[in-house]
Design a protein around this motif. Sequence first.
Motif, PDB file in Angstrom:
ATOM      1  N   GLN A  88      -0.710 -10.332  -7.294  1.00 32.54           N
ATOM      2  CA  GLN A  88      -0.912 -10.501  -5.845  1.00 32.54           C
ATOM      3  C   GLN A  88      -0.215 -11.745  -5.300  1.00 32.54           C
ATOM      4  O   GLN A  88      -0.346 -12.839  -5.824  1.00 32.54           O
ATOM      5  N   VAL A  89       0.505 -11.539  -4.224  1.00 27.25           N
ATOM      6  CA  VAL A  89       1.209 -12.623  -3.539  1.00 27.25           C
ATOM      7  C   VAL A  89       0.500 -12.871  -2.208  1.00 27.25           C
ATOM      8  O   VAL A  89       0.151 -11.928  -1.512  1.00 27.25           O
TER       9      VAL A  89
ATOM     10  N   ASP B  12      12.562   4.955   4.505  1.00 28.67           N
ATOM     11  CA  ASP B  12      11.539   5.371   3.544  1.00 28.67           C
ATOM     12  C   ASP B  12      11.857   4.765   2.185  1.00 28.67           C
ATOM     13  O   ASP B  12      12.913   5.021   1.607  1.00 28.67           O
ATOM     14  N   LEU B  13      10.934   3.967   1.689  1.00 27.15           N
ATOM     15  CA  LEU B  13      11.189   3.240   0.441  1.00 27.15           C
ATOM     16  C   LEU B  13      11.481   4.187  -0.723  1.00 27.15           C
ATOM     17  O   LEU B  13      12.237   3.846  -1.627  1.00 27.15           O
TER      18      LEU B  13
ATOM     19  N   ASN C 168      10.807  -1.091   5.263  1.00 25.32           N
ATOM     20  CA  ASN C 168       9.582  -0.522   5.822  1.00 25.32           C
ATOM     21  C   ASN C 168       9.972   0.602   6.762  1.00 25.32           C
ATOM     22  O   ASN C 168      10.959   0.498   7.489  1.00 25.32           O
ATOM     23  N   LYS C 169       9.197   1.675   6.771  1.00 25.44           N
ATOM     24  CA  LYS C 169       9.595   2.803   7.627  1.00 25.44           C
ATOM     25  C   LYS C 169       9.186   2.595   9.082  1.00 25.44           C
ATOM     26  O   LYS C 169       9.628   3.323   9.959  1.00 25.44           O
TER      27      LYS C 169
ATOM     28  N   THR D  43      -4.447 -15.708  -0.977  1.00 25.67           N
ATOM     29  CA  THR D  43      -5.405 -15.727  -2.072  1.00 25.67           C
ATOM     30  C   THR D  43      -4.780 -15.232  -3.370  1.00 25.67           C
ATOM     31  O   THR D  43      -5.461 -14.993  -4.341  1.00 25.67           O
TER      32      THR D  43
ATOM     33  N   SER E 207       1.078  -6.650  -2.655  1.00 22.87           N
ATOM     34  CA  SER E 207       0.185  -7.091  -1.578  1.00 22.87           C
ATOM     35  C   SER E 207      -1.253  -6.928  -2.051  1.00 22.87           C
ATOM     36  O   SER E 207      -1.526  -6.254  -3.052  1.00 22.87           O
ATOM     37  N   ARG E 208      -2.154  -7.525  -1.296  1.00 19.96           N
ATOM     38  CA  ARG E 208      -3.561  -7.376  -1.653  1.00 19.96           C
ATOM     39  C   ARG E 208      -3.982  -5.912  -1.566  1.00 19.96           C
ATOM     40  O   ARG E 208      -4.736  -5.430  -2.406  1.00 19.96           O
TER      41      ARG E 208
ATOM     42  N   GLN F 159      -1.742 -13.239   5.932  1.00 17.77           N
ATOM     43  CA  GLN F 159      -2.190 -13.717   4.614  1.00 17.77           C
ATOM     44  C   GLN F 159      -1.149 -13.433   3.538  1.00 17.77           C
ATOM     45  O   GLN F 159      -1.095 -14.115   2.535  1.00 17.77           O
ATOM     46  N   HIS F 160      -0.361 -12.406   3.750  1.00 12.43           N
ATOM     47  CA  HIS F 160       0.712 -12.130   2.787  1.00 12.43           C
ATOM     48  C   HIS F 160       1.878 -13.099   3.013  1.00 12.43           C
ATOM     49  O   HIS F 160       2.414 -13.673   2.058  1.00 12.43           O
TER      50      HIS F 160
ATOM     51  N   ARG G 224       0.815  -1.204   0.000  1.00 16.07           N
ATOM     52  CA  ARG G 224       0.000   0.000   0.000  1.00 16.07           C
ATOM     53  C   ARG G 224       0.858   1.267   0.000  1.00 16.07           C
ATOM     54  O   ARG G 224       0.472   2.297  -0.542  1.00 16.07           O
TER      55      ARG G 224
ATOM     56  N   SER H 149       3.326  -4.522   5.223  1.00 11.94           N
ATOM     57  CA  SER H 149       3.366  -4.656   6.679  1.00 11.94           C
ATOM     58  C   SER H 149       3.688  -6.077   7.126  1.00 11.94           C
ATOM     59  O   SER H 149       4.256  -6.291   8.193  1.00 11.94           O
TER      60      SER H 149
END
Lengths: 314, 249
Positions: free
Chosen positions: A245-246, A301-302, A283-284, A249, A231-232, A268-269, A206, A264
């Motif tokens: 999507q990884v 920060d990516l 990830n920040k 699902t 991610s979803r 599920q991921h 996201r 994050s």
Amino acid sequence: MTQILIVAEHDGKNLNLSTAKCVTCARALPGAQITVAVFAVEGGAVAAQAAKLTGVGKVLLIENPANAHALAAVLAPQVAAIAGPYPLVLGPSTTFGKDLMARVAGLLGAPQLSDIMAIESATRFRRPIYAGNAILTVDTTGVPKLIGTVRAASFEASAAGDAAAPVEKVAVDVPLPTHTRFVSVSAAKSDRPDLQTAARVISGGRALASADGFKILYSLAAKLNAAVGASRAAVDAGYAPNEMQVGQTGKIIAPELYMAVGISGAIQHLTGIKDARTIVAINKDGEAPIFEVADIGLVGDLFQVIPEIERLLG
Amino acid sequence: MKRILVGIKRVVDYNVRIRVKPDNTGVITDGVKMSVNPFDEIALEEALRIKERGGAEEVVVATVGPADCQQQLRTALAMGADRALHVVADGVIEPLAAARALLKLIEREQPLLVILGKQAIDDDNGQTGQMLAALWNRPQATYASKLELTDAAARVTREVDAGLETLEIDLPAVITTDLRLNEPRYVKLPDIMKAKKKPLDSLTLADLGVQAPQQLKLVKFEPPPQRQKGIKVKDAAELVDALKKKGLL
Ligand SMILES: Cc1cc2nc3c(=O)[nH]c(=O)nc-3n(C[C@H](O)[C@H](O)[C@H](O)COP(=O)(O)OP(=O)(O)OC[C@H]3O[C@@H](n4cnc5c(N)ncnc54)[C@H](O)[C@@H]3O)c2cc1C
Ligand SMILES: Nc1ncnc2c1ncn2[C@@H]1O[C@H](COP(=O)(O)O)[C@@H](O)[C@H]1O
């Protein structure tokens, strides 16, 4: 001796790698005699590829104009018609295999084991449940016919050898339904490696904030010859198409290197990347759950880190 | 009557951290929040929207499982389903058994459309819809992310590995839902009160003439292997070095 039938996945020209992984899974059964079935319009080339896989004893080629698209409702009666001699019928745990094999199981009145990840004996199998949060051992003693889907990320692909198994053309004479019609498929073409087989995968979440944001990942991926995943949350927001999507699902993958960028690390991921050799997290938020599974973590920060990595790679 | 039948499975809520029982006989469910399988909420939402658009007159929800499942049927009624059918059954209900029971309900209810989830998030089987379509000898469209109905057919967009596939299927048919089909509505308090008055019929597998032998023996439940906690690097340069050392770049 166990007679095993594997239903091949292919696109009309090439055998999907998941089929070679099914072969490896089947080879783990004591005394496995492996037959691969290719359903196609004209499947000579695909059958020839299947015949070369180490461990394959025979290839059945079933040609029919109705097999132009992999429609479960059309393929299932054909699989069921040839399944007689095989106590175990396997397909890959891809959307093709999941859609088809359970319909075959329904036609045959046979139970199915989904996502086989390990074979312990002729009658004992292991599979993940609860999004991979538990591993279940199942015993199939007394089951006359079993259908299975094979979790591709758990098996190496069986290699192509020099020798080729015989290819036998088979005419399957069963009525096929016309109630299901193919309309179209939107396969986005990209030059990047395939997500499910790439050695390196960079996934965005996201945090990428827009479809435009993903461009910095595509750029780094090009440099690393990596596939790009998402991610979803990123897919739902429209930053990336659904086939990227990884996760539970989405796609279950096992690359050498997985880089989770602005993701994050929801359970599920993580289900989708459990078998990755090395996981890198950027990830920040230093408290993000992704860092609990990352082999290498970078808090930052990516939007600064990713271009910087690209620069360092020259 | 134009009717839609929706399958509802009671599962451990998706937010619960799953723990395996110390004796490896299952996962801990005592005192754990149970919910409607998320994919089934999506199935119900889709059915309700079709009804609200005038594409169906009645939405019936059905579950096969123990007495406790009534809670989830009540939730489904509160979301907006008209009626609920509870096939009471104890023990492990394998997908084939669930499909056989649902087929009997189809024979009674004659639905235009049957919508199930693409998978139950407890067993992650992903089988019931396809098995039901096979037993019923009707079309299936799995992993649906878009659904358009005409009088006698449906156009369904499916999420497949290659991207999005569109199929046209004749009705009646079985559809299984993917997450992006819709976003289910929230249940409001007055709806929960109203749902208490909606019909919920209980019947047994024997009433339906269905046998549900457990064919697969569940030998052992184990926690997955844990990954080792790794290292932290401070910047991009250190990251690139670490990856080079591992031979990954
Ligand atoms: C039944 C079910 C199935 C699901 N299946 C899947 C699935 O298959 N795959 C999947 O991925 N999810 C799946 N989900 C959703 C999952 O629960 C999470 O909601 C989702 O994975 C979150 O995506 P995310 O990490 O991108 O977003 P978020 O959780 O919002 O995380 C964004 C992260 O980015 C970080 N960040 C923000 N800005 C920056 C920046 N500038 N630089 C660096 N870091 C930044 C934040 O700290 C945060 O950790 C499923 C959920 C359900 C209920
Ligand atoms: N016992 C059950 N009762 C009602 N519906 C079920 C049951 N089991 C499975 N289903 C439906 O089938 C879908 C797929 O389940 P499964 O094949 O178990 O992954 C679920 O999302 C439900 O819609």
